[in-house]
Motif scaffolding. Structure first.
Motif, short mmCIF file in Angstrom:
data_model
loop_
_atom_site.label_atom_id
_atom_site.label_comp_id
_atom_site.label_asym_id
_atom_site.label_seq_id
_atom_site.Cartn_x
_atom_site.Cartn_y
_atom_site.Cartn_z
N GLY A 43 0.91 -1.05 -0.36
CA GLY A 43 -0.46 0.39 -0.24
C GLY A 43 0.89 1.08 0.12
N VAL A 44 0.24 2.27 0.79
CA VAL A 44 0.70 3.60 0.55
C VAL A 44 2.04 4.22 2.45
N ARG A 45 2.35 5.27 1.51
CA ARG A 45 3.28 4.69 3.58
C ARG A 45 3.63 6.20 3.09
N LEU A 46 2.61 6.96 4.49
CA LEU A 46 2.83 8.42 4.29
C LEU A 46 3.20 9.12 6.06
N THR A 47 4.28 9.84 6.26
CA THR A 47 4.95 10.48 7.29
C THR A 47 4.96 11.75 7.96
N ALA A 48 4.29 12.46 8.49
CA ALA A 48 4.28 14.04 8.68
C ALA A 48 4.41 13.82 10.46
N GLU A 49 4.63 15.32 10.35
CA GLU A 49 5.71 16.09 12.22
C GLU A 49 4.27 17.03 12.36
N PHE A 50 4.32 17.02 13.92
CA PHE A 50 3.30 17.71 14.51
C PHE A 50 4.18 18.03 15.60
N PRO A 51 4.23 19.50 15.65
CA PRO A 51 4.79 20.52 17.02
C PRO A 51 4.22 19.30 18.08
N GLN A 52 5.04 20.03 19.33
CA GLN A 52 4.97 19.06 20.65
C GLN A 52 3.78 20.06 21.75
N GLY A 53 2.75 19.16 21.49
CA GLY A 53 1.41 20.14 22.48
C GLY A 53 0.32 19.78 21.10
N VAL A 54 0.46 19.64 19.71
CA VAL A 54 -0.23 19.81 19.26
C VAL A 54 -1.43 18.66 19.74
N ASP A 55 -2.93 18.92 19.12
CA ASP A 55 -4.25 17.97 19.58
C ASP A 55 -3.65 16.46 18.73
N LEU A 56 -3.04 15.76 18.54
CA LEU A 56 -2.68 14.27 17.67
C LEU A 56 -4.11 13.94 18.17
N ARG A 57 -4.90 13.47 18.60
CA ARG A 57 -5.94 13.07 18.19
C ARG A 57 -7.03 13.59 17.30
N ALA A 58 -6.88 15.04 17.50
CA ALA A 58 -7.50 15.68 16.43
C ALA A 58 -7.33 15.38 15.51
N ALA A 59 -5.77 15.52 15.01
CA ALA A 59 -5.14 15.97 14.00
C ALA A 59 -4.83 14.44 12.77
N MET A 60 -5.04 13.42 13.52
CA MET A 60 -5.17 12.00 12.94
C MET A 60 -6.62 11.99 12.27
N GLU A 61 -7.67 12.57 13.25
CA GLU A 61 -8.88 12.30 12.58
C GLU A 61 -9.27 12.84 11.89
N SER A 62 -8.68 13.83 10.85
CA SER A 62 -8.61 14.79 10.11
C SER A 62 -7.72 14.23 9.27
N ILE A 63 -6.83 13.69 9.23
CA ILE A 63 -6.27 12.18 8.50
C ILE A 63 -6.99 11.47 7.98
N HIS A 64 -8.29 10.37 9.27
CA HIS A 64 -8.38 9.45 8.17
C HIS A 64 -9.74 9.96 7.89
N GLY A 65 -10.03 11.12 7.83
CA GLY A 65 -11.49 11.87 6.55
C GLY A 65 -11.13 11.32 5.78
N VAL A 66 -9.05 11.40 5.22
CA VAL A 66 -9.34 11.75 3.85
C VAL A 66 -8.77 10.38 3.45
N LEU A 67 -8.01 9.24 4.30
CA LEU A 67 -7.87 7.87 4.14
C LEU A 67 -8.61 7.56 5.41
N PRO A 68 -9.29 6.79 4.90
CA PRO A 68 -10.32 6.12 5.46
C PRO A 68 -9.45 4.70 6.63
N ASP A 69 -8.33 4.23 5.54
CA ASP A 69 -8.31 3.19 5.94
C ASP A 69 -6.85 3.16 6.54
N ALA A 70 -6.71 4.20 7.13
CA ALA A 70 -5.22 5.35 7.23
C ALA A 70 -5.10 3.93 8.38
N GLU A 71 -3.57 2.94 8.88
CA GLU A 71 -3.42 2.83 10.26
C GLU A 71 -1.99 3.44 10.49
#
Length: 741
Positions: free
Chosen positions: A634-662
């Motif tokens: 499949g496809v692998r993607l890497t992203a970087e976020f600053p410390q302190g950002v709400d990662l749960r919200a960020a990951m939910e946004s990514i799942h909105g684009v790639l629903p099967d992202a693991e």
């Protein structure tokens, strides 16, 4: 045998020598040769103490910055002449020819010498400049016009909106006296002086004749001056004035004209009168009033006429329901007075429509007042939101601000996946719970959702149709910005028709403004954070990534936001030849244009898109998309976020684009200094200036020979070449000033 004082001095010498500051003695002369200097000299200016004591280096002539020598010495000389200590901040040139800021403090001694010490305050000065820049940018983001005055009524700051409304140049106003620049402003001066005298906020609306405009003003005093927010409400004032004028006209229009004689018989009627009654003129002339409109109306008219003749009343009006021969019932109003021949004359007016319109206008005014109140509150909340430094502070200010306006209760919730957590609330009413359907719908569909609840008699739904009645309303507003969803804002109002089109629009914009404020906090964290959280996802479906090749490794060097939801990506493609790398973007429907910038260490592609869901999902939370790699699994993607950002919200946004992202990996790491934005430098640039600079840098504009021309970069950003040059030159000037000034 050494004295006690000698032992003390001997004990102090090592301590003095370890001080980081430069301690000195010297005569009171302009060139200030130092007769004694401490070992802190190299730490402050890079020159050895002996160079000063031997006269090889003169402090004023060789170290003090040429631009500051005259002013610095003048300040010291004034203090010494007055018998006071001096405290002066100026620039110096170090032994390595670097410019530093120092603070020089000391006093003149009785023997005619100076004694003082110098400390390096460069970092404090740079922080002062940085804070001033951030403050300027904050004020420029405020939607209202704003200016600041000191305690002597001089302008210390004017934002662009204020300069536009006042018809003046902001730089020309800086330092000017407000009452000299703006005369004939008695009301404004009186209110500003009252604010300073009482140290309490004042709010007022006044007209300024020279500009032919009405302004709504909020002035906030402090011990050092006055902060003034204002907006042009001329259009609103004129609209309200026209509305009042129209209502006056409706109240005084004469429709039917009639006259009766002393025997109470009609002697004159006009066509409008006959049309109102639904009869012919000949059927009215000569008839008694009692036969035409009824005996009760006739008796009341005669009695009022006799009272007016006797001076007991000045006017008379009778309102009654008129039943026409065609079966219609009209509400009419008769106004009349005595006539010279003993009879009376008056007008009969159909007020059926007027009464209906009066009720309608009353409801419209109530809605208008509610909308104006909401707009004011939303504007104040928006202004306050961009001033806060934490997400919690913004959430609490939003909830409290809306309850100060047209709503009885409000709460703000954060979303993570399907969970909604209420984090700030205000008011006394019962707003919908996080599990309520309108909250879920607002988050899932990204739109404002409202509902109306009837009162105990079931009249609330009738009221929503405009037929009267009471009830309550509730609304849920998604908090989002550029594809990222941060949470939801929920409000409740004691009005069944609270959420009209205009009010929903204001709430929608408020949700976007709060989302923008959250995104700004994330981006600021991204700028200043030395630590990042790197997350790696694996997905089977690459839809939403844009590239369709199905092979290769894509490293996103930089994503430049050009405004209006458009992006320019600079992507280095490995494991693909030049034509295949270009085709991966050119053949994808998401990209409007793509070109090869260079072929060195992979193929660098510039691609422009107006629809970048995965990029928006990452950058909307202050992150940065780094790599996309296709493989057999499949496809692998890497992203970087600053410390302190709400990662749960960020990951939910990514799942909105790639629903099967693991999620396959998550790690904390130090960011490479060569890729870390300099917050203190880049913070000086506007969004357009920064976009132009990053596009030029990553597009190879600064290479020689150039990989990209200004015209190519301008086309990618959707602007003209002169506009691109203007933004780029201003960015270069600001960045160079950071190191030259």
């Amino acid at each position: 045998m050494p004295t006690e004082g000698g032992r003390v001095r001997d004990a102090l010498v090592p301590a003095v020598e370890r001080l980081p500051e430069l301690l000195y003695r010297g005569p009171v002369e302009p060139d200030r040769p130092l007769t004694a200097a401490s070992s802190g000299a190299p730490r402050v200016c890079g020159h050895d103490r002996a160079a000063f004591e031997d006269g090889v280096i003169e402090w004023a002539g060789d170290v003090v910055h040429p631009a500051d020598r005259e002013t610095a010495w003048a300040a010291i000389e004034r203090a010494v002449d007055a018998g006071e200590s001096y405290d002066v901040t100026y620039r110096i040139i170090t032994a390595t020819e670097k410019t530093r800021w120092v603070r020089d403090r000391g006093k003149g001694l009785d023997d005619g010498t100076l004694s003082g010490y110098v400390e390096d305050v460069t970092r404090l000065k740079e922080r002062e400049v940085q804070l001033a820049t951030e403050l300027d940018e904050t004020f420029e983001r405020v939607s209202d016009a704003f200016f600041a005055l000191d305690d002597e009524w001089h302008f210390t700051y004017v934002n662009e909106r204020a300069a536009t409304l006042l018809g003046r140049d902001a730089d020309e106003l800086h330092g000017a006296d407000v009452w000299t620049e703006f005369t004939d402003a008695e009301t404004f001066r009186r209110e500003y002086e009252r604010a300073m005298a009482t140290q309490e906020r004042v709010r007022f609306t006044a007209r300024y004749d020279p500009l032919d405009a009405h302004f709504e003003v909020s002035a906030y005093p402090s011990e050092t001056g006055l902060s003034v927010y204002f907006r042009d409400v001329t259009e609103r004032i004129e609209r309200e004035s026209r509305l009042e004028h129209h209502e006056t006209i409706v109240e005084t229009v004469w429709d039917g004209v009639y006259a009766v004689d002393e025997d109470d018989r009609f002697t004159l009627v006009n066509e409008a009168y006959c049309d109102l009654l639904g009869v012919a003129r000949d059927d009215v002339i000569g008839q008694s009033v009692a036969d035409v409109v009824g005996d009760g109306i006739a008796r009341a008219a005669r009695r009022f006429t006799e009272e007016m003749r006797a001076g007991e009343r000045k006017e008379a009006t009778i309102s009654f329901a008129l039943e026409r021969d065609d079966g219609q019932t009209r509400q009419v109003e008769a106004r009349f007075g005595p006539f010279v021949d003993g009879g009376r004359v008056g007008v009969l007016r159909d007020v059926t429509e007027r009464r209906r319109r009066r009720r309608q206008l009353r409801r419209q005014r109530e809605r208008f007042r509610g909308l104006v109140e909401l707009y004011d509150v939303a504007s104040d909340v928006s202004s306050a939101a961009v001033e806060q430094t934490t997400r919690s502070a913004i959430e609490e200010r939003v909830a409290a601000g809306l309850c100060e306006g047209p709503y009885t209760s409000a709460w703000v919730g954060r979303s993570a996946g399907t969970d909604v957590t209420r984090v700030a609330e205000a008011g006394t009413g019962d707003a919908p719970d996080p599990d309520d359907a309108i909250v879920r719908t607002a988050l899932n569909e990204g739109r404002v959702v409202t509902t109306t609840e009837p009162d105990a008699d079931g009249r609330g739904r009738a009221s929503a149709r405009g037929d009267g009645g009471e009830g309550t309303s509730a609304g849920a507003v998604p908090i989002s910005y550029e594809g990222g969803t941060y949470g939801v804002l929920v409000v409740r109002a004691d009005r069944p028709d609270a959420f009209g089109t205009a009010e929903r629009t204001v709430l929608e914009r408020l949700g976007q403004t709060v989302g923008h404020a959250f995104a700004a906090l994330d981006r600021r964290a991204a700028l200043v954070s030395d630590q990042v959280v790197q997350v790696e996802f694996r997905a089977g479906d690459s839809a939403g990534l844009g590239v369709r090749n199905g092979a290769g490794r894509f490293r996103f060097e930089r994503t430049v936001t050009t405004g209006d939801g458009e992006y320019v990506h600079y992507v280095r493609v490995h494991e693909l030849e030049r034509d295949d790398a270009l085709a991966a973007f050119a053949d994808a429907s998401e990209y409007e244009a793509a070109r090869v910038v260079e072929v060195d260490d992979g193929v660098l592609i510039e691609a422009r898109t107006a629809d970048a869901p995965i990029t928006a999902a990452v950058t909307g939370h202050g992150g940065r998309l780094r790599t996309v790699r296709f493989g057999t699994d499949g496809v692998r993607l890497t992203a970087e976020f600053p410390q302190g950002v709400d990662l749960r919200a960020a990951m939910e946004s990514i799942h909105g684009v790639l629903p099967d992202a693991e999620l396959v990996a998550q790690r904390s790491m130090s960011r490479d200094d060569t890729e870390t934005p300099r917050a203190d430098v880049l913070g000086r640039l506007t969004e357009r200036q920064r976009a132009a600079f990053e596009a030029a840098y990553y597009g190879g504009y600064f290479e020689w020979p150039r990989d990209s021309t200004a015209e190519e970069l301008a086309e990618a950003m959707g602007v003209t070449a002169p506009t691109f040059h203007q933004h780029l030159r201003e960015a270069e000037r600001k960045l160079l000033a950071r190191y030259v000034e």
